[in-house]
Design a protein around this motif. Structure first.
Motif, short mmCIF file in Angstrom:
data_model
loop_
_atom_site.label_atom_id
_atom_site.label_comp_id
_atom_site.label_asym_id
_atom_site.label_seq_id
_atom_site.Cartn_x
_atom_site.Cartn_y
_atom_site.Cartn_z
N THR A 149 -4.03 -4.27 -4.76
CA THR A 149 -3.67 -3.51 -4.46
C THR A 149 -2.51 -3.40 -6.12
O THR A 149 -2.30 -2.15 -6.51
CB THR A 149 -2.60 -3.70 -3.37
OG1 THR A 149 -3.22 -3.57 -2.35
CG2 THR A 149 -1.72 -2.26 -3.18
N HIS A 164 2.10 1.88 -3.79
CA HIS A 164 0.91 2.37 -4.73
C HIS A 164 0.90 3.93 -3.62
O HIS A 164 0.80 5.19 -4.81
CB HIS A 164 -0.34 2.10 -3.92
CG HIS A 164 -1.44 2.57 -4.72
ND1 HIS A 164 -2.14 3.52 -3.57
CD2 HIS A 164 -1.79 2.89 -5.91
CE1 HIS A 164 -3.57 3.58 -4.65
NE2 HIS A 164 -3.18 3.44 -5.78
N ARG A 165 1.22 4.70 -2.97
CA ARG A 165 0.40 5.64 -2.64
C ARG A 165 1.64 6.40 -3.33
O ARG A 165 1.37 8.07 -3.96
CB ARG A 165 0.67 5.90 -0.80
CG ARG A 165 -0.93 5.62 -0.35
CD ARG A 165 -1.05 6.10 0.79
NE ARG A 165 0.69 5.40 1.97
CZ ARG A 165 -0.11 4.09 2.67
NH1 ARG A 165 -0.71 3.84 2.07
NH2 ARG A 165 1.29 4.01 3.38
N HIS A 223 0.64 -1.45 -0.52
CA HIS A 223 -0.06 0.13 -0.26
C HIS A 223 0.78 1.14 -0.29
O HIS A 223 0.84 2.44 -0.99
CB HIS A 223 -1.14 0.19 1.05
CG HIS A 223 -1.75 -0.61 0.88
ND1 HIS A 223 -2.53 -1.56 2.39
CD2 HIS A 223 -2.59 -1.37 0.19
CE1 HIS A 223 -3.64 -2.28 1.86
NE2 HIS A 223 -3.17 -2.58 0.95
N GLY A 268 -6.50 4.78 -2.89
CA GLY A 268 -5.94 3.53 -2.72
C GLY A 268 -7.36 2.60 -2.45
O GLY A 268 -8.50 2.69 -2.71
N ARG A 270 -8.45 -1.15 -0.16
CA ARG A 270 -8.37 -2.37 1.20
C ARG A 270 -9.29 -3.86 0.85
O ARG A 270 -10.48 -3.41 0.32
CB ARG A 270 -9.05 -2.05 2.27
CG ARG A 270 -7.94 -0.47 2.76
CD ARG A 270 -6.38 -0.97 3.41
NE ARG A 270 -6.16 -0.38 3.70
CZ ARG A 270 -4.83 0.77 3.04
NH1 ARG A 270 -4.85 0.42 1.68
NH2 ARG A 270 -4.98 1.60 3.71
#
Length: 465
Positions: A391, A119-120, A116, A188, A190
């Motif tokens: 993701t 990814h950001r 994650h 984002g 999840r």
């Protein structure tokens, strides 16, 4: 269109070693490298202690999966499409599907959180290199929503009977960022169990999405939009802490009903939609509605004083066509009209704020895009492997959006399927001369100019970020 030769005069053989089917992966993966994807993976994803060496070369494995997804792979076995023709002459580190499957199954919850973070940071890098979010310096919208993905097999971890009777699902949560003139990118994702409540973990997720949007260049007004499942004090508090605005559907709870009952008839403003919009309850197309506002509505009055928030309650009402109009002063207020209220501190005037909130449905296009591509399957029986797959799809989606933004104005707003058709699924023949490789692409390719502009941009001298 007809085949120009008789069946006996046509033959086929898979024997051309210098051909590739997806020449668009060359500029696409070059863009990923320039935005630091391999470095980010090597720096953040530490699969230490994993058996059989599955954690080694995580950067090569992640980029292999991203490249496969960009070319259209929607399962682990489909990633084998990278190993054909002259692909090894253009790309190093291509991994076999079996290796990539072992790599994904080695993920734990902590490793998924590391991905994650990649990814950001990768989204921030893409936004710095490509015009992903034009207008984000003025206003940007962060949309949050969840979806259910049907899965099969009782051995799939986390799959449960949730909202849909008799259907086992996993329950992804998504946040996207867009502007009034830009298609959304994914801030984002999840993965949750099938029975998880829609708003489970929402305040933390919203905080991360707002921070990601800021890193991606959203320096102006940020407005979080969500439906009634995310109308809670924790989500509003997360927005206020981040210095962002909120626009949340409230649903028709008793407090909201009482507030709507106090609106004078003279306050309702007529609004006509240039294009009919679907009613969120019935699905019927609506061309006309009325909008009114309560300037100071206090929400969450059941909470302690510090958690109560006073802001605007904007209500859109449409006539309930299933019931005839009632004569009288107030009549049967709620049977005759159907109301769609939302709670907001938007700085825009009433009709514009209502228009902005209604555009929250743009996130459904991203969800549909995923389910038509890599999210057609959550391919593993391991929950954390599927979380990593989700993701990686988000990273691939953003990479394709950046490539489209660099290619042309048309491709900046094209769907992912169109981007694949125009820019990725381009066959090419490889020729070598003086230790250089030349790609010979089809003559009269309809989208040649966009492809060439993308290729030249990512292969030219890097611009300062």
């Amino acid at each position: 269109m007809q085949v120009s030769h008789s069946p006996a005069a046509v033959s086929a053989a898979f024997d051309a070693p210098n051909l590739i089917a997806h020449a668009g992966l060359v500029p696409l993966m070059r863009l990923a490298e320039r935005c630091g994807l391999p470095h980010l993976v090597a720096e953040n994803v530490k699969l230490t202690g994993v058996k059989n060496g599955a954690g080694a070369s995580a950067d090569a494995k992640v980029t292999s999966i991203v490249g496969g997804m960009a070319a259209g792979a929607d399962s682990i076995d489909d990633l084998d499409l990278l190993r054909h023709g002259a692909m090894p002459a253009l790309f190093g580190g291509i991994r076999a599907p079996s290796t990539l499957g072992t790599f994904l199954r080695s993920f734990t919850h902590g490793h998924a959180l590391q991905l994650h973070a990649v990814h950001r940071k990768f989204l921030a890098g893409l936004a710095a290199r490509a015009p992903l979010l034009p207008g984000a310096g003025e206003v940007a919208f962060i949309d949050v929503d969840s979806t259910h993905k049907r899965v099969y097999g009782r051995g799939k971890q986390g799959a449960e009977y949730g909202r849909f009777k008799g259907i086992r699902t996993l329950h992804p949560l998504l946040a996207t960022v867009c502007t009034p003139i830009a298609r959304p990118v994914i801030a984002g994702v999840r993965l949750r169990r099938g029975k998880s409540a829609d708003s489970r973990g929402a305040p933390t997720f919203v905080s991360e999405a707002l921070a990601t949007a800021a890193r991606a260049g959203c320096t102006g007004i940020r407005i979080l939009r969500a439906d009634s499942q995310f109308y809670n004090a924790g989500v509003v508090a997360a927005c206020l802490r981040a210095g962002a605005r909120f626009s949340l559907t409230t649903g028709m709870n008793p407090s909201v009903k009482r507030a709507i009952h106090t609106i004078p008839n003279s306050d309702w403003q007529h609004i006509s939609y240039p294009t009919a919009v679907p009613d969120p309850e019935t699905g019927e197309l609506i061309s006309d509605a009325e909008v009114a506002e309560i300037p100071a509505y206090t929400a969450f009055t059941g909470h302690k004083k510090s958690e109560q928030v006073t802001a605007r309650l904007i209500v859109r009402r449409v006539r309930d066509l299933a019931k005839p109009p009632v004569q009288g002063e107030q009549g049967e207020l709620f049977p005759v009209w159907r109301y769609h209220p939302f709670f907001t501190d938007s700085p825009f005037e009433t009709l514009q704020a209502e228009q902005h909130h209604r555009h929250h449905a743009v996130i459904e296009q991203v969800i549909a895009d995923g389910k038509a591509g890599p999210l057609a399957h959550l391919p593993s029986g391991h929950f954390n492997a599927n979380a990593a797959w989700l993701t990686l799809w988000a990273m691939t989606y953003n990479l394709l959006r950046a490539a489209g933004a660099l290619a042309s104005h048309f491709h900046a707003k094209a769907t992912t399927a169109t981007l694949r058709t125009h820019l990725i699924h381009v066959p090419a023949r490889i020729a070598r001369s003086a230790r250089r490789i030349a790609l010979h692409l089809p003559h009269n390719w309809p989208w040649q100019h966009g492809w060439t502009h993308l290729f030249d941009t990512v292969h030219g001298p890097p611009e300062p970020v």
